[in-house]
Design a protein around this motif. Structure first.
Motif, PDB file in Angstrom:
ATOM      1  N   ILE A  88     -48.187   0.490 -37.502  1.00  0.00           N
ATOM      2  CA  ILE A  88     -48.687   1.206 -36.320  1.00  0.00           C
ATOM      3  C   ILE A  88     -49.318   0.209 -35.348  1.00  0.00           C
ATOM      4  CG2 ILE A  88     -50.353   2.909 -35.459  1.00  0.00           C
ATOM      5  CD1 ILE A  88     -50.016   4.427 -38.099  1.00  0.00           C
ATOM      6  N   LEU A  89     -50.178  -0.657 -35.875  1.00  0.00           N
ATOM      7  CA  LEU A  89     -50.797  -1.664 -35.008  1.00  0.00           C
ATOM      8  C   LEU A  89     -49.742  -2.577 -34.393  1.00  0.00           C
ATOM      9  CD1 LEU A  89     -53.240  -3.096 -33.802  1.00  0.00           C
ATOM     10  CD2 LEU A  89     -53.413  -4.433 -35.915  1.00  0.00           C
ATOM     11  N   PHE A  90     -48.777  -3.011 -35.184  1.00  0.00           N
ATOM     12  CA  PHE A  90     -47.735  -3.906 -34.671  1.00  0.00           C
ATOM     13  C   PHE A  90     -46.950  -3.235 -33.543  1.00  0.00           C
ATOM     14  CE2 PHE A  90     -47.365  -6.180 -39.069  1.00  0.00           C
ATOM     15  CZ  PHE A  90     -48.651  -6.666 -38.912  1.00  0.00           C
ATOM     16  N   ASP A  91     -46.675  -1.938 -33.707  1.00  0.00           N
ATOM     17  CA  ASP A  91     -45.989  -1.195 -32.636  1.00  0.00           C
ATOM     18  C   ASP A  91     -46.827  -1.192 -31.358  1.00  0.00           C
ATOM     19  OD1 ASP A  91     -43.857  -0.629 -34.235  1.00  0.00           O
ATOM     20  OD2 ASP A  91     -44.342   1.488 -34.551  1.00  0.00           O
ATOM     21  N   HIS A  92     -48.119  -0.966 -31.514  1.00  0.00           N
ATOM     22  CA  HIS A  92     -49.008  -0.909 -30.348  1.00  0.00           C
ATOM     23  C   HIS A  92     -49.091  -2.281 -29.656  1.00  0.00           C
ATOM     24  CE1 HIS A  92     -49.838   3.096 -31.319  1.00  0.00           C
ATOM     25  NE2 HIS A  92     -50.950   2.972 -32.020  1.00  0.00           N
ATOM     26  N   ILE A  93     -49.124  -3.327 -30.452  1.00  0.00           N
ATOM     27  CA  ILE A  93     -49.144  -4.665 -29.859  1.00  0.00           C
ATOM     28  C   ILE A  93     -47.865  -4.902 -29.060  1.00  0.00           C
ATOM     29  CG2 ILE A  93     -49.060  -7.141 -30.382  1.00  0.00           C
ATOM     30  CD1 ILE A  93     -50.898  -6.543 -32.790  1.00  0.00           C
ATOM     31  N   GLN A  94     -46.743  -4.522 -29.650  1.00  0.00           N
ATOM     32  CA  GLN A  94     -45.463  -4.672 -28.949  1.00  0.00           C
ATOM     33  C   GLN A  94     -45.473  -3.926 -27.619  1.00  0.00           C
ATOM     34  OE1 GLN A  94     -43.593  -7.278 -30.117  1.00  0.00           O
ATOM     35  NE2 GLN A  94     -41.743  -6.041 -30.367  1.00  0.00           N
ATOM     36  N   ALA A  95     -46.163  -2.778 -27.607  1.00  0.00           N
ATOM     37  CA  ALA A  95     -46.147  -1.916 -26.415  1.00  0.00           C
ATOM     38  C   ALA A  95     -46.959  -2.492 -25.262  1.00  0.00           C
ATOM     39  CB  ALA A  95     -46.664  -0.527 -26.774  1.00  0.00           C
ATOM     40  N   ILE A  96     -48.058  -3.203 -25.548  1.00  0.00           N
ATOM     41  CA  ILE A  96     -48.939  -3.611 -24.437  1.00  0.00           C
ATOM     42  C   ILE A  96     -49.107  -5.119 -24.270  1.00  0.00           C
ATOM     43  CG2 ILE A  96     -50.232  -1.443 -24.547  1.00  0.00           C
ATOM     44  CD1 ILE A  96     -52.528  -2.959 -25.868  1.00  0.00           C
ATOM     45  N   SER A  97     -48.687  -5.891 -25.256  1.00  0.00           N
ATOM     46  CA  SER A  97     -48.858  -7.338 -25.144  1.00  0.00           C
ATOM     47  C   SER A  97     -47.732  -7.947 -24.299  1.00  0.00           C
ATOM     48  CB  SER A  97     -48.862  -7.987 -26.531  1.00  0.00           C
ATOM     49  OG  SER A  97     -48.934  -9.391 -26.427  1.00  0.00           O
ATOM     50  N   LYS A  98     -48.113  -8.904 -23.445  1.00  0.00           N
ATOM     51  CA  LYS A  98     -47.139  -9.575 -22.584  1.00  0.00           C
ATOM     52  C   LYS A  98     -47.018 -11.068 -22.901  1.00  0.00           C
ATOM     53  CE  LYS A  98     -47.819  -6.351 -18.723  1.00  0.00           C
ATOM     54  NZ  LYS A  98     -48.264  -6.213 -17.319  1.00  0.00           N
ATOM     55  N   ASP A  99     -48.137 -11.699 -23.143  1.00  0.00           N
ATOM     56  CA  ASP A  99     -48.157 -13.138 -23.410  1.00  0.00           C
ATOM     57  C   ASP A  99     -49.302 -13.428 -24.374  1.00  0.00           C
ATOM     58  OD1 ASP A  99     -47.976 -15.840 -23.450  1.00  0.00           O
ATOM     59  OD2 ASP A  99     -48.497 -16.161 -21.338  1.00  0.00           O
ATOM     60  N   PRO A 100     -49.067 -13.266 -25.700  1.00  0.00           N
ATOM     61  CA  PRO A 100     -50.160 -13.387 -26.678  1.00  0.00           C
ATOM     62  C   PRO A 100     -50.974 -14.671 -26.569  1.00  0.00           C
ATOM     63  CG  PRO A 100     -48.171 -12.569 -27.725  1.00  0.00           C
ATOM     64  CD  PRO A 100     -47.782 -12.954 -26.335  1.00  0.00           C
ATOM     65  N   GLU A 101     -50.342 -15.751 -26.203  1.00  0.00           N
ATOM     66  CA  GLU A 101     -51.071 -17.017 -26.141  1.00  0.00           C
ATOM     67  C   GLU A 101     -52.122 -17.036 -25.032  1.00  0.00           C
ATOM     68  OE1 GLU A 101     -48.362 -20.261 -26.009  1.00  0.00           O
ATOM     69  OE2 GLU A 101     -47.606 -19.905 -28.040  1.00  0.00           O
ATOM     70  N   GLN A 102     -52.017 -16.066 -24.114  1.00  0.00           N
ATOM     71  CA  GLN A 102     -53.014 -15.944 -23.043  1.00  0.00           C
ATOM     72  C   GLN A 102     -53.832 -14.655 -23.188  1.00  0.00           C
ATOM     73  OE1 GLN A 102     -53.497 -18.497 -20.979  1.00  0.00           O
ATOM     74  NE2 GLN A 102     -51.827 -19.510 -22.103  1.00  0.00           N
ATOM     75  N   GLU A 103     -53.788 -14.059 -24.375  1.00  0.00           N
ATOM     76  CA  GLU A 103     -54.443 -12.760 -24.593  1.00  0.00           C
ATOM     77  C   GLU A 103     -55.403 -12.814 -25.778  1.00  0.00           C
ATOM     78  OE1 GLU A 103     -50.751  -9.911 -23.042  1.00  0.00           O
ATOM     79  OE2 GLU A 103     -50.942 -10.441 -25.166  1.00  0.00           O
ATOM     80  N   ARG A 104     -56.382 -11.898 -25.719  1.00  0.00           N
ATOM     81  CA  ARG A 104     -57.294 -11.675 -26.833  1.00  0.00           C
ATOM     82  C   ARG A 104     -57.132 -10.240 -27.300  1.00  0.00           C
ATOM     83  NH1 ARG A 104     -59.719 -15.465 -23.604  1.00  0.00           N
ATOM     84  NH2 ARG A 104     -60.695 -17.201 -24.742  1.00  0.00           N
ATOM     85  N   LEU A 105     -57.199 -10.028 -28.604  1.00  0.00           N
ATOM     86  CA  LEU A 105     -56.978  -8.697 -29.179  1.00  0.00           C
ATOM     87  C   LEU A 105     -58.238  -8.200 -29.873  1.00  0.00           C
ATOM     88  CD1 LEU A 105     -55.132  -6.318 -30.094  1.00  0.00           C
ATOM     89  CD2 LEU A 105     -54.513  -7.727 -32.082  1.00  0.00           C
ATOM     90  N   VAL A 106     -58.628  -6.959 -29.548  1.00  0.00           N
ATOM     91  CA  VAL A 106     -59.764  -6.313 -30.212  1.00  0.00           C
ATOM     92  C   VAL A 106     -59.286  -5.009 -30.831  1.00  0.00           C
ATOM     93  CG1 VAL A 106     -62.093  -5.385 -29.975  1.00  0.00           C
ATOM     94  CG2 VAL A 106     -61.341  -7.243 -28.468  1.00  0.00           C
ATOM     95  N   ILE A 107     -59.539  -4.837 -32.118  1.00  0.00           N
ATOM     96  CA  ILE A 107     -59.309  -3.557 -32.783  1.00  0.00           C
ATOM     97  C   ILE A 107     -60.609  -2.766 -32.746  1.00  0.00           C
ATOM     98  CG2 ILE A 107     -58.790  -2.391 -34.963  1.00  0.00           C
ATOM     99  CD1 ILE A 107     -57.033  -4.690 -35.732  1.00  0.00           C
ATOM    100  N   ALA A 108     -60.532  -1.523 -32.314  1.00  0.00           N
ATOM    101  CA  ALA A 108     -61.720  -0.668 -32.249  1.00  0.00           C
ATOM    102  C   ALA A 108     -61.654   0.390 -33.346  1.00  0.00           C
ATOM    103  CB  ALA A 108     -61.818   0.003 -30.881  1.00  0.00           C
ATOM    104  N   GLY A 109     -62.670   0.417 -34.198  1.00  0.00           N
ATOM    105  CA  GLY A 109     -62.760   1.414 -35.257  1.00  0.00           C
ATOM    106  C   GLY A 109     -63.870   2.404 -34.979  1.00  0.00           C
ATOM    107  N   PHE A 110     -63.928   3.444 -35.800  1.00  0.00           N
ATOM    108  CA  PHE A 110     -64.895   4.522 -35.564  1.00  0.00           C
ATOM    109  C   PHE A 110     -65.283   5.169 -36.879  1.00  0.00           C
ATOM    110  CE2 PHE A 110     -65.461   9.128 -35.271  1.00  0.00           C
ATOM    111  CZ  PHE A 110     -66.529   9.221 -34.392  1.00  0.00           C
ATOM    112  N   GLY A 111     -66.521   5.681 -36.930  1.00  0.00           N
ATOM    113  CA  GLY A 111     -66.904   6.574 -38.010  1.00  0.00           C
ATOM    114  C   GLY A 111     -67.953   6.073 -38.963  1.00  0.00           C
ATOM    115  N   ALA A 112     -68.505   4.853 -38.745  1.00  0.00           N
ATOM    116  CA  ALA A 112     -69.491   4.314 -39.687  1.00  0.00           C
ATOM    117  C   ALA A 112     -70.762   5.155 -39.679  1.00  0.00           C
ATOM    118  CB  ALA A 112     -69.822   2.870 -39.325  1.00  0.00           C
ATOM    119  N   GLU A 113     -71.389   5.223 -40.841  1.00  0.00           N
ATOM    120  CA  GLU A 113     -72.680   5.901 -40.968  1.00  0.00           C
ATOM    121  C   GLU A 113     -73.808   4.883 -41.131  1.00  0.00           C
ATOM    122  OE1 GLU A 113     -74.846   9.369 -43.672  1.00  0.00           O
ATOM    123  OE2 GLU A 113     -73.078   8.329 -44.461  1.00  0.00           O
TER     124      GLU A 113
END
Length: 574
Positions: free
Chosen positions: A141-166
């Motif tokens: 799922i993550l790999f699909d999302h990266i494919q969808a929005i990434s254009k030039d990884p060597e010039q990009e930074r990636l942040v995964i956002a999670g939710f739900g911690a107590e």
């Protein structure tokens, strides 16, 4: 007396049908309880849509779990009773949650045991399947999302956002899981930087929630402030009372002033969620008759080579649903073969690597099948992150070289060429490996096969030698050719050399690379010798015993055969 015999035949037929229907009943006695965190009105509707598609194929019930878990007891109780009423004798809980560190997971565990025992009795213990992040389908799922929005990884930074911690501990554990996922991302994309941020659940203690939220937001904004493009991809199943009042919507609003790119797709809407639910169910279910299929992966070559292998496999197609995926662990051909089987209702697949050694193409194909999350890139392939999008589960086998019966096939090829055995040197040549240890192992196995050939042969050959060409590695092939040349020259001094291709089919390009040397060669590989089909059937039967039939079903089969034998014995008496 004739009536007595007919009566026994009738009893046998009834027993046979009971056994068959017993298999079907047993395979359907597992019920699946899907448990999801209460996301609010619209979020729960999204969960229910996925559940309805899942429950159309599997005996299932859905229950939500909220922050005050005791108030959700009636939902659990009703869902578990529903499974019992559908005939479930076992319950497998599939937590529709990303992580076991989601507080809803703990609340589910606390509530589950008491409610299950109330419905099924004190000795009942439901099984809890691993959460979503344990599956390779989550990575995809993550790999699909990266494919969808990434254009030039060597010039990009990636942040995964999670939710739900107590708690802070939850947050750190979730981030550790995301860091492991990001390690796998870096095998395929060379981002300037990768990191993860985890937001707290709205019902978490106020100070923890506020401090955690500030930390998560700071991670994202600090990353976005650096030179280059920043990508933010939410990988959580968050709150969603409506489109605006949701984790996704609030995150979007918080980040609206920053120069970054945020994915606009929610995790729950991805096709892999349903595939994961179905694959999990198939792992816990026994296969019903007709739900086990086979995919065979030969190397593949020209039409002559392929036709030889096809003809060898063809008789097995009358016994098993079989598809062929030619190639060296090629994603597309394997996906197509698996999809064809699944369209026929197959839920468990035996994957056979028709290669000489058990290790050959195992790491590469295991990754594609989702049995490993560690990609092994073959030297002839480019890096490909794709793994199968399917719901069937797999068991695999490979390595015909170790089967002692291969000696009969190789001996047959030698005898086809032999005229004067006492003066003939038989030389078995294999493809070989670029890995020195694996090549040494291959030669050792071939050596044992050569010894078995000597023991089985009625002809006394002058000698039987083995060699590996290592044909895909020019530097190593150079040394191998020198060894092979020496064997051929020695064999020709007072006799004749016969080369037997130690290959599944054909003779490769042995004649070309050995041009100028004096030898005879059988142009045929091992196929279409019956050994190949027999080896395949032995391995298929062995695998079927492990993935599709329980000990109880096997006992019924033994009892049925005993009853049949007794009736036949009585028939002869009369």
């Amino acid at each position: 007396m004739r009536n007595s015999f007919l009566f026994k035949i009738l009893i046998l037929l009834i027993f046979f049908n009971m056994a068959i229907y017993g298999i079907t009943a047993e395979a359907s006695q597992t019920g699946f309880l899907i448990v999801a965190g209460d996301r609010g009105a619209v979020g729960n509707e999204d969960i229910e849509k996925v559940f309805r598609r899942f429950s159309s194929e599997y005996p299932a019930a859905l229950s939500f779990i909220g922050w005050e878990e005791d108030k959700y007891s009636p939902y659990f109780n009703s869902a578990i009773k529903g499974l019992r009423d559908k005939g479930a004798a076992k319950v497998v809980v599939i937590p529709l949650m990303v992580s076991s560190h989601d507080p809803h997971f703990r609340k589910m565990e606390k509530l589950l045991t008491a409610q299950a025992k109330e419905v099924f009795g004190s000795g009942f213990n439901p099984l809890i399947a691993p959460p979503l992040k344990e599956s390779y389908l989550f990575d995809q799922i993550l790999f699909d999302h990266i494919q969808a929005i990434s254009k030039d990884p060597e010039q990009e930074r990636l942040v995964i956002a999670g939710f739900g911690a107590e708690t802070l501990e939850d947050s750190e554990k979730m981030k550790e899981e995301f860091y492991s996922l990001l390690n796998r991302v870096r095998r395929f994309w060379n981002f300037k930087e990768t990191t993860a941020a985890v937001f707290f659940h709205p019902h978490a203690e106020k100070k923890a929630r506020e401090d955690g939220g500030k930390t998560a937001l700071q991670i994202i904004t600090n990353t976005a402030a650096k030179k280059g493009r920043t990508l933010v991809i939410p990988m959580s199943i968050g709150m969603k009372t409506d489109s605006a009042m949701s984790f996704f919507g609030r995150l979007k609003a918080m980040l609206s002033e920053f120069d970054l790119t945020m994915l606009h797709e929610e995790l729950i809407g991805h096709e892999n969620i349903l595939l994961w639910l179905k694959k999990t169910a198939n792992q816990y279910n026994l296969a019903k008759p007709g739900e086990i299929g086979v995919v065979l992966m030969p190397h593949g070559s020209n039409k002559l080579w392929n036709d030889t292998v096809d003809k060898t496999i063809e008789p097995l197609k009358n016994k098993y649903p079989i598809e062929i995926a030619y190639g060296m662990a090629d994603y597309s051909t394997i996906q197509e073969a698996v999809s064809r089987l699944e369209s026929r209702g197959i839920k468990k697949i035996i994957f056979g690597r028709m290669y000489a050694l058990q290790e050959s193409m195992k790491a590469e194909s295991d990754y594609i099948l989702g049995l490993s999350r560690e990609p092994q890139i073959h030297r002839h392939h480019i890096a490909d992150f794709r793994q199968l999008r399917n719901s069937a589960v797999f068991t695999t086998f490979g390595g015909y070289e170790k089967d002692p019966d291969i000696a009969s096939a190789l001996l047959k090829r030698a005898e086809e060429m032999s005229r004067n055995p006492e003066k003939e040197t038989i030389l078995l040549i294999s493809h070989g490996s670029g890995d020195d240890e694996l090549n040494k192992k291959w030669l050792s196995v071939m050596g044992r096969n050569a010894e078995n050939m000597k023991k089985a042969s009625t002809k006394k050959f002058k000698s039987i030698k083995v060699a590996a060409l290592r044909e895909d590695w020019p530097d190593k092939m150079k040394d191998s050719l020198m060894e092979i040349k020496q064997i051929i020259e020695e064999g020709n001094r007072d006799g004749r050399v016969i080369i037997i291709p130690n290959r599944l089919a054909g003779s490769g390009f042995y004649r070309e690379v050995l041009d100028g040397l004096h030898f005879d060669m059988n142009p045929n590989g091992i196929a279409p010798h019956p050994f190949v089909m027999e080896w395949l059937e032995r391995e298929i039967q062995k695998a079927m015993g492990g993935i599709g039939v329980s000990p109880l079903v096997r006992q019924r089969k033994d009892d049925m055969e005993s009853a049949e034998n007794k009736v036949l014995h009585d028939k002869h008496r009369f």
